[in-house]
Design a protein around this motif. Structure first.
Motif, PDB file in Angstrom:
ATOM      1  N   LEU A  34       0.827  -1.213   0.000  1.00 14.02           N
ATOM      2  CA  LEU A  34       0.000   0.000   0.000  1.00 14.02           C
ATOM      3  C   LEU A  34       0.857   1.257   0.000  1.00 14.02           C
ATOM      4  O   LEU A  34       0.566   2.216  -0.707  1.00 14.02           O
ATOM      5  N   ARG A  35       1.924   1.249   0.770  1.00 11.06           N
ATOM      6  CA  ARG A  35       2.804   2.415   0.815  1.00 11.06           C
ATOM      7  C   ARG A  35       3.463   2.637  -0.540  1.00 11.06           C
ATOM      8  O   ARG A  35       3.474   3.745  -1.065  1.00 11.06           O
ATOM      9  N   LEU A  36       3.982   1.558  -1.135  1.00 10.51           N
ATOM     10  CA  LEU A  36       4.617   1.677  -2.446  1.00 10.51           C
ATOM     11  C   LEU A  36       3.612   2.108  -3.513  1.00 10.51           C
ATOM     12  O   LEU A  36       3.912   2.951  -4.366  1.00 10.51           O
ATOM     13  N   ALA A  37       2.417   1.523  -3.467  1.00  6.47           N
ATOM     14  CA  ALA A  37       1.399   1.848  -4.468  1.00  6.47           C
ATOM     15  C   ALA A  37       0.927   3.290  -4.328  1.00  6.47           C
ATOM     16  O   ALA A  37       0.693   3.975  -5.328  1.00  6.47           O
ATOM     17  N   SER A  38       0.795   3.749  -3.106  1.00  7.79           N
ATOM     18  CA  SER A  38       0.408   5.141  -2.897  1.00  7.79           C
ATOM     19  C   SER A  38       1.466   6.080  -3.478  1.00  7.79           C
ATOM     20  O   SER A  38       1.138   7.066  -4.154  1.00  7.79           O
ATOM     21  N   GLU A  39       2.740   5.780  -3.224  1.00 11.42           N
ATOM     22  CA  GLU A  39       3.829   6.569  -3.805  1.00 11.42           C
ATOM     23  C   GLU A  39       3.768   6.521  -5.337  1.00 11.42           C
ATOM     24  O   GLU A  39       3.988   7.527  -6.009  1.00 11.42           O
ATOM     25  N   ALA A  40       3.464   5.341  -5.868  1.00 14.78           N
ATOM     26  CA  ALA A  40       3.407   5.173  -7.323  1.00 14.78           C
ATOM     27  C   ALA A  40       2.289   6.004  -7.941  1.00 14.78           C
ATOM     28  O   ALA A  40       2.474   6.602  -9.007  1.00 14.78           O
ATOM     29  N   THR A  41       1.132   6.077  -7.267  1.00 15.38           N
ATOM     30  CA  THR A  41       0.034   6.873  -7.825  1.00 15.38           C
ATOM     31  C   THR A  41       0.353   8.362  -7.799  1.00 15.38           C
ATOM     32  O   THR A  41      -0.120   9.110  -8.641  1.00 15.38           O
ATOM     33  N   THR A  42       1.176   8.766  -6.849  1.00 16.15           N
ATOM     34  CA  THR A  42       1.610  10.163  -6.807  1.00 16.15           C
ATOM     35  C   THR A  42       2.621  10.434  -7.919  1.00 16.15           C
ATOM     36  O   THR A  42       2.553  11.458  -8.599  1.00 16.15           O
ATOM     37  N   ARG A  43       3.512   9.500  -8.109  1.00 13.45           N
ATOM     38  CA  ARG A  43       4.572   9.673  -9.119  1.00 13.45           C
ATOM     39  C   ARG A  43       4.053   9.476 -10.539  1.00 13.45           C
ATOM     40  O   ARG A  43       4.517  10.115 -11.471  1.00 13.45           O
ATOM     41  N   PHE A  44       3.110   8.560 -10.710  1.00 14.45           N
ATOM     42  CA  PHE A  44       2.555   8.241 -12.033  1.00 14.45           C
ATOM     43  C   PHE A  44       1.024   8.347 -11.984  1.00 14.45           C
ATOM     44  O   PHE A  44       0.317   7.349 -12.122  1.00 14.45           O
ATOM     45  N   PRO A  45       0.491   9.545 -11.815  1.00 14.29           N
ATOM     46  CA  PRO A  45      -0.952   9.700 -11.570  1.00 14.29           C
ATOM     47  C   PRO A  45      -1.846   9.364 -12.757  1.00 14.29           C
ATOM     48  O   PRO A  45      -3.049   9.179 -12.571  1.00 14.29           O
ATOM     49  N   ASN A  46      -1.286   9.248 -13.938  1.00 11.84           N
ATOM     50  CA  ASN A  46      -2.109   8.977 -15.122  1.00 11.84           C
ATOM     51  C   ASN A  46      -1.838   7.614 -15.745  1.00 11.84           C
ATOM     52  O   ASN A  46      -2.139   7.400 -16.922  1.00 11.84           O
ATOM     53  N   GLU A  47      -1.316   6.696 -14.957  1.00 14.39           N
ATOM     54  CA  GLU A  47      -1.010   5.346 -15.439  1.00 14.39           C
ATOM     55  C   GLU A  47      -2.014   4.348 -14.874  1.00 14.39           C
ATOM     56  O   GLU A  47      -2.019   4.073 -13.673  1.00 14.39           O
ATOM     57  N   VAL A  48      -2.864   3.813 -15.741  1.00 14.87           N
ATOM     58  CA  VAL A  48      -3.884   2.852 -15.315  1.00 14.87           C
ATOM     59  C   VAL A  48      -3.273   1.641 -14.603  1.00 14.87           C
ATOM     60  O   VAL A  48      -3.783   1.223 -13.557  1.00 14.87           O
ATOM     61  N   PRO A  49      -2.164   1.052 -15.093  1.00 16.80           N
ATOM     62  CA  PRO A  49      -1.611  -0.115 -14.385  1.00 16.80           C
ATOM     63  C   PRO A  49      -1.198   0.180 -12.949  1.00 16.80           C
ATOM     64  O   PRO A  49      -1.331  -0.678 -12.073  1.00 16.80           O
ATOM     65  N   VAL A  50      -0.725   1.373 -12.681  1.00 18.66           N
ATOM     66  CA  VAL A  50      -0.350   1.756 -11.321  1.00 18.66           C
ATOM     67  C   VAL A  50      -1.591   1.796 -10.434  1.00 18.66           C
ATOM     68  O   VAL A  50      -1.595   1.278  -9.311  1.00 18.66           O
ATOM     69  N   TRP A  51      -2.650   2.385 -10.929  1.00 17.21           N
ATOM     70  CA  TRP A  51      -3.897   2.432 -10.158  1.00 17.21           C
ATOM     71  C   TRP A  51      -4.484   1.039  -9.981  1.00 17.21           C
ATOM     72  O   TRP A  51      -5.110   0.732  -8.973  1.00 17.21           O
ATOM     73  N   SER A  52      -4.257   0.172 -10.949  1.00 15.65           N
ATOM     74  CA  SER A  52      -4.750  -1.194 -10.858  1.00 15.65           C
ATOM     75  C   SER A  52      -4.071  -1.956  -9.714  1.00 15.65           C
ATOM     76  O   SER A  52      -4.739  -2.629  -8.928  1.00 15.65           O
ATOM     77  N   VAL A  53      -2.745  -1.857  -9.612  1.00 18.87           N
ATOM     78  CA  VAL A  53      -2.060  -2.554  -8.519  1.00 18.87           C
ATOM     79  C   VAL A  53      -2.408  -1.923  -7.171  1.00 18.87           C
ATOM     80  O   VAL A  53      -2.464  -2.613  -6.158  1.00 18.87           O
ATOM     81  N   TYR A  54      -2.654  -0.621  -7.171  1.00 20.29           N
ATOM     82  CA  TYR A  54      -3.091   0.046  -5.942  1.00 20.29           C
ATOM     83  C   TYR A  54      -4.457  -0.509  -5.525  1.00 20.29           C
ATOM     84  O   TYR A  54      -4.667  -0.838  -4.352  1.00 20.29           O
ATOM     85  N   ALA A  55      -5.370  -0.643  -6.474  1.00 19.84           N
ATOM     86  CA  ALA A  55      -6.693  -1.200  -6.180  1.00 19.84           C
ATOM     87  C   ALA A  55      -6.571  -2.624  -5.642  1.00 19.84           C
ATOM     88  O   ALA A  55      -7.271  -3.000  -4.691  1.00 19.84           O
ATOM     89  N   THR A  56      -5.675  -3.408  -6.208  1.00 18.76           N
ATOM     90  CA  THR A  56      -5.458  -4.778  -5.738  1.00 18.76           C
ATOM     91  C   THR A  56      -4.960  -4.787  -4.297  1.00 18.76           C
ATOM     92  O   THR A  56      -5.443  -5.559  -3.464  1.00 18.76           O
ATOM     93  N   ALA A  57      -3.992  -3.923  -4.000  1.00 14.98           N
ATOM     94  CA  ALA A  57      -3.469  -3.836  -2.631  1.00 14.98           C
ATOM     95  C   ALA A  57      -4.561  -3.398  -1.661  1.00 14.98           C
ATOM     96  O   ALA A  57      -4.665  -3.942  -0.548  1.00 14.98           O
ATOM     97  N   LEU A  58      -5.372  -2.451  -2.078  1.00 11.20           N
ATOM     98  CA  LEU A  58      -6.476  -1.998  -1.228  1.00 11.20           C
ATOM     99  C   LEU A  58      -7.470  -3.127  -0.978  1.00 11.20           C
ATOM    100  O   LEU A  58      -7.965  -3.288   0.140  1.00 11.20           O
ATOM    101  N   ARG A  59      -7.757  -3.906  -2.011  1.00  9.24           N
ATOM    102  CA  ARG A  59      -8.681  -5.043  -1.853  1.00  9.24           C
ATOM    103  C   ARG A  59      -8.108  -6.043  -0.854  1.00  9.24           C
ATOM    104  O   ARG A  59      -8.817  -6.532   0.029  1.00  9.24           O
ATOM    105  N   GLU A  60      -6.813  -6.337  -0.977  1.00 13.02           N
ATOM    106  CA  GLU A  60      -6.174  -7.279  -0.056  1.00 13.02           C
ATOM    107  C   GLU A  60      -6.204  -6.776   1.379  1.00 13.02           C
ATOM    108  O   GLU A  60      -6.254  -7.571   2.310  1.00 13.02           O
ATOM    109  N   ALA A  61      -6.197  -5.455   1.543  1.00 12.42           N
ATOM    110  CA  ALA A  61      -6.237  -4.853   2.881  1.00 12.42           C
ATOM    111  C   ALA A  61      -7.665  -4.719   3.405  1.00 12.42           C
ATOM    112  O   ALA A  61      -7.872  -4.284   4.537  1.00 12.42           O
TER     113      ALA A  61
END
Length: 86
Positions: A34-61
């Motif tokens: 979650l921490r890495l994915a949150s950083e990734a969404t900040t760094r790459f805010p317009n990349e669908v794959p980044v948001w996808s892995v963030y959504a997966t991490a959120l689901r797991e949490a």
């Protein structure tokens, strides 16, 4: 653990960071993912794959409301992206 091996997440390109997050989720290290994915969404805010892995991490949490927000962001970025509907 990630930082010891690879340094900061800001040093990785989007595809490598995405893979690191996927592996971290698979290893059950949800908080780290979650921490890495949150950083990734900040760094790459317009990349669908980044948001996808963030959504997966959120689901797991078990953070369903935030997962829905991440999925919504994916459709905002690219309404035609099939990954959003999987």
């Amino acid at each position: 653990a990630f930082e010891r091996g690879y340094g900061s997440a800001t040093e990785l390109d989007q595809s490598v960071l995405q893979r690191v997050i996927e592996v971290t989720v698979a290893l059950g290290r949800t908080d780290e993912a979650l921490r890495l994915a949150s950083e990734a969404t900040t760094r790459f805010p317009n990349e669908v794959p980044v948001w996808s892995v963030y959504a997966t991490a959120l689901r797991e949490a078990g953070r369903t409301d935030e997962e829905i927000q991440a999925l919504t962001r994916m459709t905002d970025i690219d309404p035609q992206n099939a990954e959003t509907f999987i």
